[in-house]
Design a protein around this motif. Structure first.
Motif, PDB file in Angstrom:
ATOM      1  N   MET A   1      -2.894 -15.009 -44.684  1.00 29.79           N
ATOM      2  CA  MET A   1      -3.080 -14.213 -43.466  1.00 29.79           C
ATOM      3  C   MET A   1      -1.717 -13.728 -42.963  1.00 29.79           C
ATOM      4  SD  MET A   1      -4.754 -15.341 -39.806  1.00 29.79           S
ATOM      5  CE  MET A   1      -6.361 -15.667 -40.497  1.00 29.79           C
ATOM      6  N   THR A   2      -1.620 -12.445 -42.685  1.00 27.98           N
ATOM      7  CA  THR A   2      -0.370 -11.898 -42.172  1.00 27.98           C
ATOM      8  C   THR A   2      -0.193 -12.278 -40.703  1.00 27.98           C
ATOM      9  OG1 THR A   2      -1.347  -9.828 -41.415  1.00 27.98           O
ATOM     10  CG2 THR A   2      -0.646  -9.942 -43.734  1.00 27.98           C
ATOM     11  N   ARG A   3       1.037 -12.068 -40.214  1.00 28.92           N
ATOM     12  CA  ARG A   3       1.302 -12.376 -38.806  1.00 28.92           C
ATOM     13  C   ARG A   3       0.448 -11.508 -37.890  1.00 28.92           C
ATOM     14  NH1 ARG A   3       7.240 -12.415 -35.819  1.00 28.92           N
ATOM     15  NH2 ARG A   3       6.441 -12.961 -33.740  1.00 28.92           N
ATOM     16  N   ILE A   4       0.294 -10.233 -38.268  1.00 27.91           N
ATOM     17  CA  ILE A   4      -0.531  -9.319 -37.455  1.00 27.91           C
ATOM     18  C   ILE A   4      -1.980  -9.816 -37.409  1.00 27.91           C
ATOM     19  CG2 ILE A   4      -1.501  -6.997 -37.337  1.00 27.91           C
ATOM     20  CD1 ILE A   4       1.147  -5.962 -38.450  1.00 27.91           C
ATOM     21  N   GLU A   5      -2.500 -10.236 -38.577  1.00 18.94           N
ATOM     22  CA  GLU A   5      -3.868 -10.758 -38.630  1.00 18.94           C
ATOM     23  C   GLU A   5      -4.007 -12.038 -37.824  1.00 18.94           C
ATOM     24  OE1 GLU A   5      -5.274  -9.107 -43.024  1.00 18.94           O
ATOM     25  OE2 GLU A   5      -4.224 -11.029 -42.831  1.00 18.94           O
ATOM     26  N   ALA A   6      -2.984 -12.897 -37.911  1.00 14.42           N
ATOM     27  CA  ALA A   6      -3.015 -14.152 -37.159  1.00 14.42           C
ATOM     28  C   ALA A   6      -3.000 -13.892 -35.657  1.00 14.42           C
ATOM     29  CB  ALA A   6      -1.831 -15.034 -37.562  1.00 14.42           C
ATOM     30  N   ASP A   7      -2.176 -12.926 -35.230  1.00 16.36           N
ATOM     31  CA  ASP A   7      -2.126 -12.583 -33.801  1.00 16.36           C
ATOM     32  C   ASP A   7      -3.460 -12.013 -33.332  1.00 16.36           C
ATOM     33  OD1 ASP A   7       0.466 -13.416 -33.700  1.00 16.36           O
ATOM     34  OD2 ASP A   7       1.345 -11.397 -33.771  1.00 16.36           O
ATOM     35  N   GLU A   8      -4.063 -11.166 -34.179  1.00 14.47           N
ATOM     36  CA  GLU A   8      -5.365 -10.586 -33.830  1.00 14.47           C
ATOM     37  C   GLU A   8      -6.432 -11.670 -33.729  1.00 14.47           C
ATOM     38  OE1 GLU A   8      -8.630  -7.388 -35.569  1.00 14.47           O
ATOM     39  OE2 GLU A   8      -6.573  -7.388 -36.353  1.00 14.47           O
TER      40      GLU A   8
END
Length: 206
Positions: free
Chosen positions: A1-8
């Motif tokens: 999971m990317t950081r953007i996906e994790a933040d979302e």
């Protein structure tokens, strides 16, 4: 999971947590319980179907129930076959109508059939062991002047047991009934195959 996906994902989880907390607070204030007067009306399809769905739900909860069909009671419908063949121990089914007025062409006979249906309905509603009564297409009987909606409402106010649900279906529900009901749903017709030359079909219409 990317950081953007994790933040979302984190934002979504926080949003859902807030919604759940608000929902839980609201549910704590909804503690009342009563037998409801329920109206399904409007020009769209699904009024009777929804009523029969509630009957099936009641049966699943082992709640004794009953159906009184006005107007279209002479029809051989799938719901009638199912209930009488498999659930007669929990659901009484009374087909009291003889068809729409343009089929019988005899108003006095139509009025007599509607009055007999209402007499049967009153006996069923008075029985506190019966938890739900569906009055299918009774609104049509009101619309054609076969029954007096004010007399029906007076009866429901005075004699319906506190925990009995009564469902009244049919287009053109009287304003007085809508005002008195606890739950009102209006079916809106957006599109219907009949207008494209498709006839009523088993499993969909009856």
């Amino acid at each position: 999971m990317t950081r953007i996906e994790a933040d979302e994902q984190a934002r979504h989880a926080a949003k859902m947590a807030r919604k759940k907390a608000a929902r839980d607070r609201m549910m704590k204030t909804r503690t009342g319980e009563k037998g409801l007067v329920i109206v399904h009306t409007g020009p769209g399809k699904g009024k009777s179907s929804s009523g029969f769905g509630m009957i099936m739900r009641a049966i699943a909860h082992r709640m004794p129930c009953a159906v009184v069909q006005f107007i279209k009671g002479a029809w051989d419908t799938g719901e009638r076959r199912l209930l009488t063949a498999h659930f007669a121990d929990l659901c009484q089914f009374h087909a009291m109508g003889e068809g729409f007025t343009w089929e019988t062409q005899d108003k006095a006979r139509d009025v007599a059939a509607a009055e007999a249906g209402w007499d049967k309905a009153k006996a069923l509603i008075r029985d506190p062991a019966i938890r739900m009564v569906l009055l299918d297409e009774i609104n049509i009987a009101f619309r054609y002047g076969y029954l007096d909606p004010h007399a029906v409402l007076t009866f429901l106010r005075a004699e319906k047991p506190p925990m009995t649900h009564v469902i009244l279906t049919g287009r053109g529900a009287p304003d007085a009934l809508i005002e008195a009901a606890d739950l009102v749903t209006e079916m809106v017709q957006v599109k219907h195959p009949f207008r494209a030359g498709i006839k009523a079909q088993p499993g969909v219409e009856f």
